[in-house]
Structures are given as structure tokens and as C-alpha cells.
Design a protein around this motif. Structure first.
Motif, PDB file in Angstrom:
ATOM      1  N   UNK A  96     -16.531 -26.081  41.039  1.00 18.52           N
ATOM      2  CA  UNK A  96     -16.568 -25.241  42.240  1.00 18.52           C
ATOM      3  C   UNK A  96     -17.655 -25.659  43.228  1.00 18.52           C
ATOM      4  N   UNK A  97     -18.713 -26.256  42.730  1.00 18.26           N
ATOM      5  CA  UNK A  97     -19.883 -26.562  43.562  1.00 18.26           C
ATOM      6  C   UNK A  97     -19.652 -27.814  44.405  1.00 18.26           C
ATOM      7  N   UNK A 155     -19.394 -31.460  42.763  1.00 11.74           N
ATOM      8  CA  UNK A 155     -20.414 -31.905  41.816  1.00 11.74           C
ATOM      9  C   UNK A 155     -19.785 -32.651  40.638  1.00 11.74           C
ATOM     10  N   UNK A 156     -18.605 -32.259  40.255  1.00 10.79           N
ATOM     11  CA  UNK A 156     -17.922 -32.861  39.105  1.00 10.79           C
ATOM     12  C   UNK A 156     -17.588 -34.336  39.321  1.00 10.79           C
ATOM     13  N   UNK A 201     -27.492 -28.405  30.963  1.00 10.41           N
ATOM     14  CA  UNK A 201     -26.793 -27.337  31.677  1.00 10.41           C
ATOM     15  C   UNK A 201     -27.669 -26.738  32.765  1.00 10.41           C
ATOM     16  N   UNK A 202     -28.936 -26.513  32.459  1.00  8.45           N
ATOM     17  CA  UNK A 202     -29.862 -25.994  33.468  1.00  8.45           C
ATOM     18  C   UNK A 202     -30.041 -27.013  34.590  1.00  8.45           C
ATOM     19  N   UNK A 203     -30.174 -28.284  34.218  1.00  4.22           N
ATOM     20  CA  UNK A 203     -30.348 -29.340  35.225  1.00  4.22           C
ATOM     21  C   UNK A 203     -29.132 -29.406  36.152  1.00  4.22           C
ATOM     22  N   UNK A 204     -27.947 -29.299  35.596  1.00  2.00           N
ATOM     23  CA  UNK A 204     -26.721 -29.344  36.390  1.00  2.00           C
ATOM     24  C   UNK A 204     -26.661 -28.178  37.362  1.00  2.00           C
ATOM     25  N   UNK A 205     -27.112 -27.029  36.923  1.00  2.00           N
ATOM     26  CA  UNK A 205     -27.083 -25.833  37.772  1.00  2.00           C
ATOM     27  C   UNK A 205     -28.220 -25.804  38.796  1.00  2.00           C
ATOM     28  N   UNK A 206     -29.187 -26.690  38.642  1.00  2.00           N
ATOM     29  CA  UNK A 206     -30.297 -26.734  39.578  1.00  2.00           C
ATOM     30  C   UNK A 206     -31.093 -25.443  39.569  1.00  2.00           C
TER      31      UNK A 206
END
Length: 378
Positions: A262-263, A270-271, A330-335
Motif C-alpha cells: 500500500x505504501x 515500497x514492495x 519489520x520496524x525498519x520497513x515501516x520506518x
């Protein structure tokens, strides 16, 4: 949804998955912030028959195999690691009573434990020695036919709502296990607030001051608990934590696939970034590998193979370290969103670190697994 008793494994897992998706995952953040689980969800666990489903049908359990139990704990951890932790410790106590309890003890406790009417906790860890049983400072001394117990237990998962304490205490040169009602005179329970992870598991300090119990409280032979009751229960707990770690990896994977789909970033999503895809592929590989290791340990447990002990160590080591890696990515991906309470990966990050510490730290597992390798070569 009715109890899992009598269902085929696939139907059991489908029922649990639906329960987690509708009644657990949507509320996990709320429970984490409140640092407790509502009584209603604990009651639902009882209605589904999930507190001790591995116990035989004859005593009220569902007679589920270990592989299916592991998948149940994975599914619950996918939604809320705090709730999975409660299943773990209660299951350890239920197993101990079912395996070593006298007829009187089983009649008194098992029906209530199986239904979740009474909650059992595993009281081993102490402030100055953790779970090192050789340094256990709790003492139980005989006074006529009674036992008088003095000691201090800490980091007791579910301790705030405990009804039954499985207390390990020294009795002379050996270690014994006792079934102690939480409302016994001299039992003091104090909540532990602001835990880093698994906050909703309602951990507590438990002090026992001249707690008097009768002879029927002794579980198993006197002085014999270290190599039997404690070891067997910890094996079950280690297996559950390994499976719970798989659930955390799966939850991280699900969250990241959804978020990156979605991002938007620059002219795409992002994907579409290669480095994102590398992190996703690592999660996919690790969750499948960890699940297979857990299933292997579960099959060995079902067959009564003593190799299950080392298989559970390996599964827990890989799954817990992989969960930390997945949560970190996961945290890194979500920023910045990954550092907020508005996305579940922040909770998963905190919960995953706990998995590397409980039921045998990563360093202890590395030492144990390596020692086994040297033993096999020798």
C-alpha cells in the motif's frame, strides 16, 4: 465456535485461526497498553478447550498431538504473544499435574485447569538466580505432616491472576515441587509493571512467607523434581516458545507484505524495491524453516523419542533469533510508523526480544547445542 475436542487437526487450526483473527489480533495493542488480558478472552480460551488440549480425553482434554498443539500456539502468538505466554505456563502446570499428580491431586485440580476455571503458573525463577535451579533459594521444611515454604519467585507469567502455583523449593539436598493455592496464607503477589515485551501476560513477583501446605501439596516424590517435573515441563514450555516465535515471524511477514503493498515511494510502491524484497524473502524462508523445526520436535515428542529435547532446543534457538531478525526488519520497513503504537510491528519487536531470553537464553542454547555436537562426534 465450540471446543476443539473431537475435531480433526485441520479443523482445529481453522477454528483457532478464526478465533485469533476476530477476537485476538484486533485487540492485542489495547491489551498490550493496558498490560493485562480481559477475563472474557481467557474464558473464550476455556470454551474452545485450548488451555490443556494435549491432555487425554479421559480426563477432559482433547487428546491433541504435539504438532497440532504447536500450531495452535503459533496461531495465538501471531495475534498476541502475551496470550500465548499464558497458554504456555498454564499448559506446563496442567501437564505436570496430569503426569505426576496423585488421584487426589488430579481430581482436585485437573477439571478446573482444563476448563480454565483455575489458572496455574510455573513458579521457578528467582531474583538472584533466574531459572538456575541449582541456585534456588526457596526452602520447604517439614513440620509434622505439613510443609512450610519460604522464598521469593519472580517473572512469573500470569502471576497476577494465578489460582494455583507450581512452586519449586529445596527440601534438603534435592528439589521438590508443590501445588500451592494462591490464596494460601503467606502468599504475596505483586504485579510487575512496564515490561518491555509480552506486557499483557500479567507477570508478577510472588513471595512466600511461612506458607503452610499439607502433605497432599507435594507433587511427585520428595527431592526428585529437578530431573523430572521441572525438566519435562520446561521441555514443553521451550517447545511452545519456539512455536510462538514462529507466530511472531508470520505476523511480521503479514504486516510487511500488507504495508509495502500500500505504501508509495517515489514513482512506485515500497514492495517494488529490491532491498524490501530481500527482507521479505528472508522472513518467508525463516518462518518456513522455523515451522519445520518445530514440527520435527513435535513429532519426536509424540513418538516419545528422547531426541525431542535437543530438537526443541534447536527449534527454539532458530525460531527466537529469526523472530528478532524479522521484527527488526519489520520496524525498519515501516520506518517511523514502525516506532509508533499505531502499527503492530513495534509490539512484535518488543515481544520478539523476550523470546530470546525465556525458556533458555540464546547463549545458553548455543552452548547446549554445540556441546551436543561435540558429544555426537566423540
Amino acid at each position: 465456535m465450540s471446543t476443539v475436542a473431537g475435531l480433526e487437526p485441520d479443523a482445529v487450526l481453522a477454528s483457532v485461526r478464526a478465533f485469533v483473527d476476530t477476537e485476538v489480533a484486533p485487540h492485542a495493542e489495547e491489551w498490550d497498553q493496558a498490560e493485562r488480558l480481559p477475563r472474557s478472552v481467557l474464558d473464550r480460551i476455556g470454551e474452545l478447550g485450548l488451555w490443556a488440549p494435549f491432555l487425554p480425553v479421559e480426563v477432559g482434554g482433547a487428546g491433541l498431538d504435539m504438532v497440532t498443539l504447536g500450531r495452535i500456539h503459533e496461531e495465538v502468538a501471531r495475534g498476541c504473544s502475551g496470550l500465548r505466554s499464558m497458554l504456555t505456563v498454564h499448559g506446563m502446570v496442567s501437564w505436570a499435574v496430569g503426569r505426576w499428580g496423585t488421584d487426589v491431586q488430579q481430581e482436585r485440580w485437573l477439571p478446573h485447569l482444563i476448563k480454565g476455571e483455575k489458572f496455574g503458573v510455573f513458579a521457578l525463577s528467582e531474583p538472584d538466580c533466574g531459572s538456575d535451579a541449582s541456585a534456588d533459594g526457596t526452602l520447604a521444611e517439614q513440620d509434622g505432616t505439613d510443609w512450610v515454604i519460604n522464598g521469593h519467585k519472580t517473572w512469573i507469567t500470569g502471576g497476577q491472576v494465578a489460582d494455583l502455583l507450581l512452586v519449586f523449593a529445596r527440601t534438603g539436598p534435592g528439589m521438590s515441587a508443590f501445588l500451592v493455592p494462591s490464596d494460601a496464607e503467606g502468599v504475596e503477589i505483586t504485579p510487575i509493571p512496564n515490561m518491555m515485551g509480552i506486557r499483557s501476560s500479567m507477570a508478577a513477583d510472588i513471595v512466600l512467607r511461612d506458607v503452610r501446605v499439607d502433605a497432599d501439596a507435594l507433587l511427585g516424590p520428595q527431592g526428585w523434581a529437578a530431573g523430572t517435573i521441572m525438566t519435562g515441563a520446561l521441555d514443553l514450555g521451550r517447545y511452545s516458545v519456539a512455536c510462538g516465535s514462529v507466530g511472531i515471524i508470520q505476523a511480521c511477514l503479514d504486516a510487511c507484505v500488507s504495508y509495502t503493498s500500500k505504501r508509495s515511494v517515489k514513482d512506485g510502491r515500497l514492495r517494488d524495491l529490491q532491498l524490501i524484497r530481500r527482507k521479505i524473502s528472508d522472513m518467508v524462508t525463516n518462518v518456513r524453516a522455523a515451522r519445520m523445526l518445530c514440527e520435527h520436535a513435535g513429532r519426536l515428542k509424540d513418538s516419545g523419542d528422547p531426541a525431542m529435547i535437543m530438537a526443541a532446543w534447536v527449534a527454539k534457538y532458530h525460531a527466537s533469533t529469526a523472530a528478532v531478525a524479522a521484527a527488526n526488519d519489520a520496524v525498519q520497513i515501516h520506518g517511523a510508523n514502525g516506532c509508533s503504537p499505531y502499527y503492530p510491528v513495534a509490539r512484535m519487536y518488543r515481544d520478539s526480544k523476550i523470546m530470546e531470553i525465556i525458556e533458555g537464553s540464546t547463549e545458553l542454547q548455543q552452548t547446549t547445542i554445540a556441546e551436543e555436537a561435540y558429544r555426537e562426534v566423540a
